[in-house]
Design a protein around this motif. Structure first.
Motif, PDB file in Angstrom:
ATOM      1  N   GLY A 285       0.660  -1.327  -0.149  1.00 43.12           N
ATOM      2  CA  GLY A 285      -0.010   0.038  -0.146  1.00 43.12           C
ATOM      3  C   GLY A 285       0.794   1.301  -0.125  1.00 43.12           C
ATOM      4  O   GLY A 285       2.085   1.222   0.099  1.00 43.12           O
ATOM      5  N   ILE A 286       0.201   2.356   0.033  1.00 46.94           N
ATOM      6  CA  ILE A 286       0.894   3.680  -0.154  1.00 46.94           C
ATOM      7  C   ILE A 286       1.292   3.804   1.374  1.00 46.94           C
ATOM      8  O   ILE A 286       0.668   3.715   2.378  1.00 46.94           O
ATOM      9  N   ARG A 287       2.479   4.247   1.554  1.00 45.85           N
ATOM     10  CA  ARG A 287       3.302   4.425   2.842  1.00 45.85           C
ATOM     11  C   ARG A 287       2.379   5.477   3.549  1.00 45.85           C
ATOM     12  O   ARG A 287       1.895   6.537   3.080  1.00 45.85           O
ATOM     13  N   LEU A 292      -2.730   7.875  -3.051  1.00 44.01           N
ATOM     14  CA  LEU A 292      -2.307   8.282  -4.301  1.00 44.01           C
ATOM     15  C   LEU A 292      -2.674   9.343  -4.802  1.00 44.01           C
ATOM     16  O   LEU A 292      -3.813   9.784  -5.045  1.00 44.01           O
ATOM     17  N   LYS A 293      -1.403  10.168  -5.367  1.00 35.99           N
ATOM     18  CA  LYS A 293      -2.032  11.423  -6.067  1.00 35.99           C
ATOM     19  C   LYS A 293      -1.568  11.259  -7.519  1.00 35.99           C
ATOM     20  O   LYS A 293      -2.550  11.629  -8.207  1.00 35.99           O
ATOM     21  N   PHE A 294      -0.485  10.869  -8.064  1.00 36.35           N
ATOM     22  CA  PHE A 294      -0.138  10.821  -9.377  1.00 36.35           C
ATOM     23  C   PHE A 294       0.970   9.817  -9.457  1.00 36.35           C
ATOM     24  O   PHE A 294       1.709   9.390  -8.410  1.00 36.35           O
ATOM     25  N   TRP A 295       1.270   9.135 -10.712  1.00 33.86           N
ATOM     26  CA  TRP A 295       2.406   8.251 -10.964  1.00 33.86           C
ATOM     27  C   TRP A 295       2.617   8.088 -12.233  1.00 33.86           C
ATOM     28  O   TRP A 295       1.964   8.852 -13.318  1.00 33.86           O
ATOM     29  N   THR A 296       3.837   7.541 -12.592  1.00 38.70           N
ATOM     30  CA  THR A 296       4.135   7.314 -14.080  1.00 38.70           C
ATOM     31  C   THR A 296       4.286   6.211 -14.113  1.00 38.70           C
ATOM     32  O   THR A 296       4.865   5.169 -13.550  1.00 38.70           O
ATOM     33  N   GLN A 332       6.642   5.109 -10.709  1.00 39.61           N
ATOM     34  CA  GLN A 332       7.000   6.163  -9.600  1.00 39.61           C
ATOM     35  C   GLN A 332       5.640   6.669  -8.921  1.00 39.61           C
ATOM     36  O   GLN A 332       5.031   7.381  -9.561  1.00 39.61           O
ATOM     37  N   ILE A 333       5.573   6.347  -7.672  1.00 39.61           N
ATOM     38  CA  ILE A 333       4.384   6.476  -7.034  1.00 39.61           C
ATOM     39  C   ILE A 333       4.540   7.732  -6.047  1.00 39.61           C
ATOM     40  O   ILE A 333       5.415   8.027  -5.341  1.00 39.61           O
TER      41      ILE A 333
END
Length: 455
Positions: A285-287, A292-296, A332-333
């Motif tokens: 999960g997100i730390r 989550l906002k954006f990612w590549t 990239q998170i």
């Protein structure tokens, strides 16, 4: 804290989804040695390949649907078939191991943990295209990887897998590990070839394409490390086996590199078509319990996506439909504490620094983009600057010799597309809303606007 039952559930989900092929031996202490590789069936695929015609190997790779794992996703077998059959010049195979895309970190651990897999894939691929000479071009900063590859090549020569008349087949093959000088532009295949020839790495005008006139003006195939390392499993198990994984147009497996704001960043090998949410679940999960906002999807040169895209299949077609690219699967998170303007500025500074300077739109354009983004990040810009930025990116993309320019403007265009209000917030409030002092000020302003007494 993760409970035992939650951990068990995560492991069961991962075991049902992950497809360890390239990463199958990474947990073995001697995975990088010839002894360890042969113990697990290493070089058996080479023996099988040498008993077949080169044309049948090319057809097998075509039938498998293997697409280039270096970013563009071009079908590998089709690329191999472009090599002219009647050329009087020698044919070369070049393995692009110049991994330098921000966020991309799959080839280096693969070469460290299982270098003989790459060596075997290189020999089979060279045999298939009719080449007797191959180069593995490695990024100069990763000296530990260079040494490990050199050791693997030496072991392969001593065992008779490289050199003259390998395994009594009558086929000759030499492999050279070449060390680059650390230029991002040399990840572009024609700039890489210039570097191999001893010149400054700069992209060439195409056509002619490398398959016709590449290294030393001879037919040359350039493939990524992961692409070449996938060939032995296709030869050993068959094209149909490879197509059991992934999607119809993007078959097979791939290494997904998760970095940034996840609890367990790392390499996750899975079928193409897996979703970001599935990978994030495997990564704990997100730390910090954030959102989550954006990612590549494929490193910094692929346009960013948002949390709304986290359930899209990660394959070549779906990513293009979403307005981005699968690229190198460097995910990239970024969580909701990240300033998208600052992140975009940092990426743009990278492309400004790494531009080779050959093309005016790229050389000059990124310099001006950095100036504008710096003003915007400090809260000194205006909304007119956003339109000027988009006008600049429109005049850079598609107007250079290589894809560096296109990749460099991707994060800018997509960040303005999805987070225009955040850019506006910077110059409306005179600074970054994600700085602690500014965030406190904005919180007070929001309370006052809502009619709540500030503390």
């Amino acid at each position: 804290m993760t409970t035992a039952s939650e951990a068990s559930s995560t492991q069961e989900h991962a075991s049902a989804t992950l497809t360890p092929v390239l990463t199958a031996r990474w947990d073995q202490e001697d995975s990088f040695t010839l002894r360890g590789y042969e113990r697990d069936g290493g070089y058996r695929a080479l023996r099988q390949a040498l008993q077949r015609s080169p044309e049948s190997i090319v057809e097998a790779v075509k039938d498998s649907g293997l697409r280039g794992r270096g970013g563009a996703g071009f079908p590998a077998g089709m690329k191999w078939s472009f090599v002219p059959k009647d050329s009087p010049k020698p044919t070369y195979l070049v393995v692009n191991a110049d991994e330098s895309e921000p966020g991309t970190c799959k080839d280096i651990p693969l070469m460290m943990a299982d270098p003989h897999l790459l060596v075997e894939g290189t020999i089979i691929s060279a045999y298939a295209i009719g080449s007797n000479f191959a180069f593995i071009y490695v990024r100069g900063e990763v000296l530990h990887v260079v040494r490990r590859l050199q050791q693997a090549v030496t072991e392969a020569y001593e065992a008779g897998y490289l050199g003259r008349d390998i395994l009594g087949s009558g086929y000759d093959i030499d492999v050279v590990v070449h060390v680059g000088a650390g230029a991002y532009i040399c990840g572009e295949e024609t700039a890489l070839l210039d570097s191999l020839e001893g010149r400054r790495g700069q992209p060439r005008l195409k056509p002619p394409f490398p398959a016709v006139a590449g290294l030393y003006a001879s037919p040359t195939i350039v493939n990524n490390v992961e692409t070449i390392a996938s060939v032995p499993s296709i030869v050993a198990n068959g094209s149909s086996w490879f197509r059991l994984m992934g999607s119809e147009k993007s078959p097979g497996y791939g290494i997904f590199s998760l970095s940034g704001h996840v609890s367990r960043p790392g390499q996750y090998e899975a079928p193409l078509g897996i979703t970001l949410n599935e990978l994030i679940d495997m990564a704990g999960g997100i730390r910090g319990g954030r959102e989550l906002k954006f990612w590549t999807p494929g490193g910094s040169s692929t346009p960013m996506l948002t949390a709304a895209h986290a359930d899209l299949p990660l394959d070549f077609e779906e990513m293009v439909s979403a307005g981005t690219m699968l690229g190198t699967r460097a995910l990239q998170i970024f969580d909701d504490s990240t300033c998208v303007v600052r992140a975009t500025l940092r990426w743009t500074e990278f492309y400004k620094h790494e531009s080779c300077g050959k093309c005016t739109p790229c050389r000059e354009g990124f310099w001006w983009l950095v100036q504008i983004l710096e003003r915007l990040e400090k809260g000194e810009g205006t909304e007119a600057d956003l339109d000027k930025t988009l006008d600049l990116t429109d005049n850079i993309a598609g107007r250079s010799f290589c894809a560096l320019a296109d990749g460099g403007v991707g994060p800018i265009d997509s960040s303005i597309q999805y987070f225009r209000d955040e850019y506006i917030a910077h110059f409306e409030h005179g600074g970054c809303p994600f700085d602690p002092a500014a965030s406190a000020l904005f919180a007070v302003e929001r309370q006052e606007e809502a009619g709540v007494n500030a503390p």
